[in-house]
Design an enzyme around this catalytic site. Structure first.
Site, PDB file in Angstrom:
ATOM      1  N   ASP A 172       8.889  36.529  37.750  1.00 33.17           N
ATOM      2  CA  ASP A 172      10.243  36.621  37.190  1.00 33.17           C
ATOM      3  C   ASP A 172      11.313  36.430  38.271  1.00 33.17           C
ATOM      4  O   ASP A 172      11.223  36.993  39.365  1.00 33.17           O
ATOM      5  CB  ASP A 172      10.432  37.974  36.505  1.00 33.17           C
ATOM      6  CG  ASP A 172      11.669  37.991  35.623  1.00 33.17           C
ATOM      7  OD1 ASP A 172      12.003  36.947  35.022  1.00 33.17           O
ATOM      8  OD2 ASP A 172      12.318  39.054  35.525  1.00 33.17           O
ATOM      9  N   HIS A 173      12.318  35.604  37.947  1.00 30.55           N
ATOM     10  CA  HIS A 173      13.439  35.310  38.836  1.00 30.55           C
ATOM     11  C   HIS A 173      12.961  34.755  40.180  1.00 30.55           C
ATOM     12  O   HIS A 173      13.373  35.221  41.249  1.00 30.55           O
ATOM     13  CB  HIS A 173      14.325  36.547  39.027  1.00 30.55           C
ATOM     14  CG  HIS A 173      15.180  36.835  37.838  1.00 30.55           C
ATOM     15  ND1 HIS A 173      14.673  37.415  36.694  1.00 30.55           N
ATOM     16  CD2 HIS A 173      16.496  36.599  37.599  1.00 30.55           C
ATOM     17  CE1 HIS A 173      15.649  37.542  35.808  1.00 30.55           C
ATOM     18  NE2 HIS A 173      16.747  37.049  36.323  1.00 30.55           N
ATOM     19  N   GLU A 196       7.898  26.600  27.330  1.00 32.23           N
ATOM     20  CA  GLU A 196       8.877  26.299  28.364  1.00 32.23           C
ATOM     21  C   GLU A 196      10.267  26.107  27.767  1.00 32.23           C
ATOM     22  O   GLU A 196      11.280  26.490  28.350  1.00 32.23           O
ATOM     23  CB  GLU A 196       8.444  25.040  29.114  1.00 32.23           C
ATOM     24  CG  GLU A 196       9.302  24.686  30.299  1.00 32.23           C
ATOM     25  CD  GLU A 196       8.767  23.474  31.033  1.00 32.23           C
ATOM     26  OE1 GLU A 196       8.044  23.660  32.025  1.00 32.23           O
ATOM     27  OE2 GLU A 196       9.063  22.340  30.592  1.00 32.23           O
ATOM     28  N   CYS A 253      13.536  16.081  35.999  1.00 29.15           N
ATOM     29  CA  CYS A 253      12.854  17.295  36.456  1.00 29.15           C
ATOM     30  C   CYS A 253      12.465  17.223  37.928  1.00 29.15           C
ATOM     31  O   CYS A 253      12.050  18.237  38.499  1.00 29.15           O
ATOM     32  CB  CYS A 253      11.617  17.560  35.608  1.00 29.15           C
ATOM     33  SG  CYS A 253      12.002  17.909  33.887  1.00 29.15           S
ATOM     34  N   HIS A 272      11.922  25.751  38.703  1.00 31.99           N
ATOM     35  CA  HIS A 272      10.882  24.919  39.297  1.00 31.99           C
ATOM     36  C   HIS A 272      11.405  23.506  39.495  1.00 31.99           C
ATOM     37  O   HIS A 272      12.440  23.118  38.950  1.00 31.99           O
ATOM     38  CB  HIS A 272       9.606  24.911  38.451  1.00 31.99           C
ATOM     39  CG  HIS A 272       9.724  24.252  37.109  1.00 31.99           C
ATOM     40  ND1 HIS A 272       8.644  23.923  36.333  1.00 31.99           N
ATOM     41  CD2 HIS A 272      10.815  23.845  36.387  1.00 31.99           C
ATOM     42  CE1 HIS A 272       9.027  23.364  35.209  1.00 31.99           C
ATOM     43  NE2 HIS A 272      10.333  23.298  35.218  1.00 31.99           N
ATOM     44  N   HIS A 332      15.451  23.204  38.479  1.00 32.58           N
ATOM     45  CA  HIS A 332      16.128  23.681  37.276  1.00 32.58           C
ATOM     46  C   HIS A 332      15.338  24.877  36.749  1.00 32.58           C
ATOM     47  O   HIS A 332      14.222  25.158  37.203  1.00 32.58           O
ATOM     48  CB  HIS A 332      16.204  22.577  36.208  1.00 32.58           C
ATOM     49  CG  HIS A 332      14.868  22.100  35.757  1.00 32.58           C
ATOM     50  ND1 HIS A 332      14.095  21.230  36.501  1.00 32.58           N
ATOM     51  CD2 HIS A 332      14.128  22.397  34.650  1.00 32.58           C
ATOM     52  CE1 HIS A 332      12.968  20.992  35.866  1.00 32.58           C
ATOM     53  NE2 HIS A 332      12.942  21.690  34.739  1.00 32.58           N
ATOM     54  N   HIS A 338      14.085  27.845  33.499  1.00 35.98           N
ATOM     55  CA  HIS A 338      13.712  28.082  32.109  1.00 35.98           C
ATOM     56  C   HIS A 338      13.586  29.579  31.845  1.00 35.98           C
ATOM     57  O   HIS A 338      13.269  30.358  32.751  1.00 35.98           O
ATOM     58  CB  HIS A 338      12.349  27.437  31.780  1.00 35.98           C
ATOM     59  CG  HIS A 338      12.315  25.961  31.907  1.00 35.98           C
ATOM     60  ND1 HIS A 338      12.878  25.111  30.976  1.00 35.98           N
ATOM     61  CD2 HIS A 338      11.774  25.157  32.870  1.00 35.98           C
ATOM     62  CE1 HIS A 338      12.683  23.860  31.348  1.00 35.98           C
ATOM     63  NE2 HIS A 338      12.019  23.859  32.493  1.00 35.98           N
TER      64      HIS A 338
END
Length: 290
Positions: A213-214, A260, A167, A148, A173, A175
């Site tokens: 996801d991904h 996170e 950020c 994100h 980046h 998580h």
């Protein structure tokens, strides 16, 4: 000064989900692999929470005494047992995680000032019972990986950098998000369940894990094209996604916790499903993001 203290214990035991009034096909359909003969086992971890006034020695209770009560009333009887047979309660209602927690409460309540029994079947599934009749809580822990960028779409890069720091960098980046979904409901007097666990897992898979996801959240999830995907907003969005389908299963969404990073997590308490509101509780500083 009232204080709550916690005592940890553990036991290893096996169990089987099987109702004799159902056919083999019906048991398999209802309980899946958990219906297999002769059962399966877990290393259970138990937390007993106790409340009371501090005495002149600085204690609520002598924890050595508490340890002996838990051992006498619970762990010495359950350790290395087949749960379906060891206590009469489990011959009437299946030894699900939530029902075991409830029965442990009933066994300990005459001896200890209980406020909560928390039972981990394994690190990704646990139940909480607080003595409220047949009401219990069940939590599923899972994860997804996503990227994100924290940047408000109507602000300049300079303004976003001032608010979100690193950020806000243009390429984002990622998580490994840790997600905990807690539901509450009434323990069924025959199955011992507050919700069909397989169905609950499938709801979380379909509504959260598969679409999230991904992904790059800002670009792949339409909601986050205009909403900054902070941990708080992600958790709130997940809670909104899950409320109705969980309610359709006969339970209520109680809490969504999103971790996170080891330094940053948030919790959404979904206490009023009818009005579709949620309360945000911050337990770690979310502005000092790493």
């Amino acid at each position: 000064m009232e204080c709550i203290v916690n005592r940890r214990a553990q036991f290893s035991a096996s169990h089987r989900y099987w109702l004799p009034e159902l056919s083999e096909a019906e048991n398999i359909e209802k309980f899946g692999a958990c219906s297999k003969f002769p059962g399966h086992g877990h290393n259970y971890v138990l937390f007993i929470s106790l409340a009371g006034e501090l005495d002149k020695y600085g204690m609520v209770l002598n924890l050595s005494d508490v340890k002996q009560v838990i051992k006498r009333e619970v762990t010495s009887q359950l350790d290395f047992s087949y749960l379906n047979d060891v206590w009469v309660e489990f011959q009437q209602t299946l030894p699900t995680t939530e029902n075991i927690a409830q029965v442990i409460w009933q066994r300990l309540a005459p001896h200890l000032p209980l406020v909560r029994v928390q039972l981990f079947e394994h690190p990704e599934l646990w139940a909480d019972y607080m003595g409220n009749g047949m009401e219990a809580y069940l939590t599923i822990s899972t994860h997804f990986s996503a990227a994100h960028r924290l940047a408000h779409p109507h602000l300049s890069n300079e303004e976003n950098s001032e608010i979100y720091g690193k950020c806000a960098r243009p390429n984002g980046h990622g998580h490994n998000y840790h997600l905990e979904v807690s539901v509450k409901g009434e323990i069924d007097p025959r199955t011992g369940m507050i919700v069909d666990l397989g169905a609950l897992n499938q709801v979380i898979e379909d509504y959260v894990l598969e679409p999230f996801d991904h992904t790059f959240l800002n670009k792949d999830i339409p909601y986050f094209a205009e909403v900054v995907p902070t941990a708080e907003n992600i958790a709130l969005y997940i809670s909104n996604l899950l409320r109705s389908p969980i309610q359709e299963l006969g339970a209520k969404l109680y809490k969504v916790k999103l971790i996170e990073s080891p330094n940053n997590s948030c919790e959404i308490y979904c206490t009023d499903l009818e009005s579709n509101t949620a309360n945000l509780v911050q337990h770690e500083p979310v502005l000092a993001r790493i």
